[in-house]
Design a protein around this motif. Sequence first.
Motif, PDB file in Angstrom:
ATOM      1  N   GLU A 154       0.804  -1.255   0.264  1.00  0.00           N
ATOM      2  CA  GLU A 154       0.139  -0.216  -0.116  1.00  0.00           C
ATOM      3  C   GLU A 154       1.124   1.446   0.218  1.00  0.00           C
ATOM      4  O   GLU A 154       2.193   1.312   0.314  1.00  0.00           O
ATOM      5  CB  GLU A 154      -0.850  -0.057   1.384  1.00  0.00           C
ATOM      6  N   ALA A 156       0.190   3.572   1.265  1.00  0.00           N
ATOM      7  CA  ALA A 156      -0.509   4.598   3.167  1.00  0.00           C
ATOM      8  C   ALA A 156       0.995   5.388   4.068  1.00  0.00           C
ATOM      9  O   ALA A 156       1.125   6.167   4.499  1.00  0.00           O
ATOM     10  CB  ALA A 156      -1.055   3.620   3.602  1.00  0.00           C
ATOM     11  N   GLU A 188      -1.566 -11.793  -4.835  1.00  0.00           N
ATOM     12  CA  GLU A 188      -2.719 -12.205  -4.213  1.00  0.00           C
ATOM     13  C   GLU A 188      -3.232 -13.494  -4.748  1.00  0.00           C
ATOM     14  O   GLU A 188      -2.837 -14.092  -5.957  1.00  0.00           O
ATOM     15  CB  GLU A 188      -3.981 -11.523  -5.060  1.00  0.00           C
ATOM     16  N   PHE A 196      -9.968  -5.606 -12.177  1.00  0.00           N
ATOM     17  CA  PHE A 196     -10.397  -5.858 -10.954  1.00  0.00           C
ATOM     18  C   PHE A 196      -9.071  -6.414  -9.409  1.00  0.00           C
ATOM     19  O   PHE A 196      -8.713  -5.654  -8.609  1.00  0.00           O
ATOM     20  CB  PHE A 196     -11.576  -6.300 -10.448  1.00  0.00           C
ATOM     21  N   PHE A 201      -0.547  -2.754  -9.192  1.00  0.00           N
ATOM     22  CA  PHE A 201      -2.027  -2.223  -9.158  1.00  0.00           C
ATOM     23  C   PHE A 201      -0.764  -0.799  -8.511  1.00  0.00           C
ATOM     24  O   PHE A 201      -0.371  -1.094  -8.215  1.00  0.00           O
ATOM     25  CB  PHE A 201      -2.827  -2.217  -8.773  1.00  0.00           C
ATOM     26  N   GLN A 203      -2.634   2.603  -6.240  1.00  0.00           N
ATOM     27  CA  GLN A 203      -3.415   3.244  -5.834  1.00  0.00           C
ATOM     28  C   GLN A 203      -3.501   5.234  -5.378  1.00  0.00           C
ATOM     29  O   GLN A 203      -2.457   5.208  -5.940  1.00  0.00           O
ATOM     30  CB  GLN A 203      -2.856   2.863  -4.408  1.00  0.00           C
ATOM     31  N   GLU A 272     -12.777   1.946  -3.162  1.00  0.00           N
ATOM     32  CA  GLU A 272     -12.202   2.710  -2.240  1.00  0.00           C
ATOM     33  C   GLU A 272     -12.745   2.282  -0.874  1.00  0.00           C
ATOM     34  O   GLU A 272     -14.438   2.069  -0.731  1.00  0.00           O
ATOM     35  CB  GLU A 272     -12.656   3.856  -2.559  1.00  0.00           C
ATOM     36  N   ARG A 277      -8.395   5.241  10.978  1.00  0.00           N
ATOM     37  CA  ARG A 277      -7.074   5.034  11.575  1.00  0.00           C
ATOM     38  C   ARG A 277      -7.318   5.309  13.210  1.00  0.00           C
ATOM     39  O   ARG A 277      -6.141   4.596  13.349  1.00  0.00           O
ATOM     40  CB  ARG A 277      -6.131   4.868  10.552  1.00  0.00           C
ATOM     41  N   GLU A 310      -8.311   7.510   6.175  1.00  0.00           N
ATOM     42  CA  GLU A 310      -7.526   7.365   5.387  1.00  0.00           C
ATOM     43  C   GLU A 310      -8.743   7.640   4.476  1.00  0.00           C
ATOM     44  O   GLU A 310      -9.086   6.117   3.523  1.00  0.00           O
ATOM     45  CB  GLU A 310      -6.451   6.674   5.205  1.00  0.00           C
ATOM     46  N   ALA A 313      -8.555   4.482  -2.192  1.00  0.00           N
ATOM     47  CA  ALA A 313      -8.938   4.386  -3.672  1.00  0.00           C
ATOM     48  C   ALA A 313      -7.440   3.784  -4.607  1.00  0.00           C
ATOM     49  O   ALA A 313      -6.735   3.513  -4.602  1.00  0.00           O
ATOM     50  CB  ALA A 313      -9.178   5.342  -4.895  1.00  0.00           C
ATOM     51  N   THR A 316      -6.153   1.769 -10.991  1.00  0.00           N
ATOM     52  CA  THR A 316      -5.995   1.298 -12.223  1.00  0.00           C
ATOM     53  C   THR A 316      -7.932   0.461 -11.498  1.00  0.00           C
ATOM     54  O   THR A 316      -8.839   0.302 -12.788  1.00  0.00           O
ATOM     55  CB  THR A 316      -5.718  -0.173 -12.037  1.00  0.00           C
ATOM     56  N   ARG A 317      -8.788  -0.319 -10.670  1.00  0.00           N
ATOM     57  CA  ARG A 317     -10.190  -0.052 -10.209  1.00  0.00           C
ATOM     58  C   ARG A 317     -10.400   0.585 -10.845  1.00  0.00           C
ATOM     59  O   ARG A 317     -11.755  -0.002 -10.936  1.00  0.00           O
ATOM     60  CB  ARG A 317     -10.071  -0.989  -8.727  1.00  0.00           C
TER      61      ARG A 317
HETATM   62  N1  GAP Z   1      -4.396   1.765   2.958  1.00  0.00           N
HETATM   63  C1  GAP Z   1      -5.406   0.946   2.798  1.00  0.00           C
HETATM   64  C2  GAP Z   1      -5.352   0.010   1.893  1.00  0.00           C
HETATM   65  O1  GAP Z   1      -4.488  -0.604   0.799  1.00  0.00           O
HETATM   66  P1  GAP Z   1      -7.279  -1.931   0.816  1.00  0.00           P
HETATM   67  O2  GAP Z   1      -8.458  -2.199   0.751  1.00  0.00           O
HETATM   68  O3  GAP Z   1      -6.826  -2.909   0.956  1.00  0.00           O
HETATM   69  O4  GAP Z   1      -6.953  -0.217   1.762  1.00  0.00           O
HETATM   70  C3  GAP Z   1      -7.480   0.184  -1.473  1.00  0.00           C
HETATM   71  O5  GAP Z   1      -7.186  -0.699  -1.101  1.00  0.00           O
HETATM   72  C4  GAP Z   1      -7.985   0.627  -2.492  1.00  0.00           C
HETATM   73  O6  GAP Z   1      -6.724  -0.069  -3.611  1.00  0.00           O
HETATM   74  C5  GAP Z   1      -8.952  -0.511  -2.647  1.00  0.00           C
HETATM   75  O7  GAP Z   1     -10.415  -0.451  -2.707  1.00  0.00           O
HETATM   76  C6  GAP Z   1      -9.192  -0.879  -4.280  1.00  0.00           C
HETATM   77  O8  GAP Z   1      -9.342   0.524  -4.959  1.00  0.00           O
HETATM   78  C7  GAP Z   1      -7.285  -1.300  -4.588  1.00  0.00           C
HETATM   79  N2  GAP Z   1      -6.500  -2.431  -4.761  1.00  0.00           N
HETATM   80  C8  GAP Z   1      -7.068  -2.683  -3.366  1.00  0.00           C
HETATM   81  N3  GAP Z   1      -6.101  -4.304  -3.733  1.00  0.00           N
HETATM   82  C9  GAP Z   1      -6.129  -4.076  -5.217  1.00  0.00           C
HETATM   83  C10 GAP Z   1      -5.682  -5.386  -6.138  1.00  0.00           C
HETATM   84  N4  GAP Z   1      -5.419  -6.420  -6.182  1.00  0.00           N
HETATM   85  N5  GAP Z   1      -5.239  -4.260  -7.153  1.00  0.00           N
HETATM   86  C11 GAP Z   1      -6.254  -3.397  -7.695  1.00  0.00           C
HETATM   87  N6  GAP Z   1      -6.730  -2.474  -6.703  1.00  0.00           N
HETATM   88  C12 GAP Z   1      -6.625  -2.933  -5.689  1.00  0.00           C
END
Ligand code: GAP
Length: 448
Positions: A154, A156, A188, A196, A201, A203, A272, A277, A310, A313, A316-317
């Motif tokens: 992430e 963050a 993953e 998706f 990806f 963020q 998103e 936090r 926080e 989002a 790419t998604r």
């Molecule tokens: N810092 C908090 C965080 O990362 P998250 O819900 O795990 O939170 C935020 O990720 C956003 O990142 C998700 O809502 C999604 O849009 C995107 N995201 C997370 N994992 C993804 C993946 N494997 N492929 C594409 N987008 C992803």
Amino acid sequence: MPDAAPTPNPELFDKVVSLCKRRGFVFPSAEIYGGFRSTYDYGPVGVLLLRNVKEAWWRSMVQLRHDVVGLDAAILSPPAIWEASGHLASFTDPLVDCRNCRERFRLDKLDDPRVCPNCGAKDSFTEARQFNLMFKTHAGPVENEGAVAYLRPETAQGMFVNFKNVLETSRKKPPFGIAQIGKSFRNEITPGNFVFRTREFEQMEMEFFVPPDESQQWYEYWCQHRYDWYVDLGIPRELLRLRAHDEDELSHYSSGTSDVEYLFPWGWDELEGIANRGDYDLSAHAKHSGEKLEYFDQASGERYVPHVIEPAAGATRTAMAFLMAAYDEEEVAREGQGKGESRVVLRFHPRIAPYKVAVLPLSKNEKLVPVSREVLGQLQPHFMCDYDETQAIGRRYRRQDELGTPFCVTVDFDSLEDRAATVRDRDSMAQERVPIPELKDYLAGKLA
Ligand code: GAP
């Protein structure tokens, strides 16, 4: 009577994926070698779409505000960061193996946890084990424990570990935010649904640091603000919802989270997450690093660890959601002939559309091409333009419809006499004659 609840449209998925390949939005990675494990490359049009999504986010989250600054932190990071953040211990998904076909699955994503979706075997799964999603590598030539590094899962943490640097250099004080756009990596277990869920990806995340007693009010503010962002950029309200997490869904750091969800072809799913936090991150990094990560308010003499809201989002998604929401098919009279045909059109908001304008000479005639190039040269400094001079004009219009280009500017033989061109509107297909010297202002007004 109230409107019927919207239902997912499963057919849309294949249509959009095929259009993405056909028109150069998204290609499977390493395709000439058979592809590579659910990774994707963004083609000439896809890269523009993705840049526009990120630019629209940056504009809303940084440019138009006085209380948010930007950051671009490193992707490679030491284990200490992930130890402190809790990712080394808890950023895991439950993994099961099918003893029959040897496929692996994420237990919590199985429709039926007793039946293998690949081979249909019943009760063939191993005991679930926790699988850490972080990609581990080594920095430098020696592959020992001391050289271990992680690709960030992430963006963050970059904001938390730079909290002090930003506070000391930016002259901001709570409530204020640090925003970042960039690549993240998660190993993953089951990537899928096109872009998706992928292992690599992008963020778009912002950490908003607030006085503890203001956290609930800012949490509500950001939930609404982020929901509105998607609506303002053309996603219909009936395909969006804000859903608060149940207690048992909350991440290890969160005291409250809401997701902005979109009605994808397979159902509602996350675009998103907006999380409260608390002081989890700053306190954890202060404890592990020994640095004081707090704010001293000189006016009140108060010292505190800011709480964090926080909005996180996926770029790419989100690009995929914009594509799905923009896709439309309609029956239209064939332009110039009156016969019926169907057209595919991406009705993107102008800010999201890859190209804003396409300049098209009516034919490749030697007199039309120089005027068309002159028009192109006039518009290019202001708008992302496409230029296309071969094929029948009707087919070129259809191509631009499928790219979602809001306006086509056609130079024809009359243009040589009257110094005007025809502007065609993507959505209505209406055409208007506009003097060439006025084109830039005319289009700027329409695209604003
Ligand atoms: N810092 C908090 C965080 O990362 P998250 O819900 O795990 O939170 C935020 O990720 C956003 O990142 C998700 O809502 C999604 O849009 C995107 N995201 C997370 N994992 C993804 C993946 N494997 N492929 C594409 N987008 C992803």
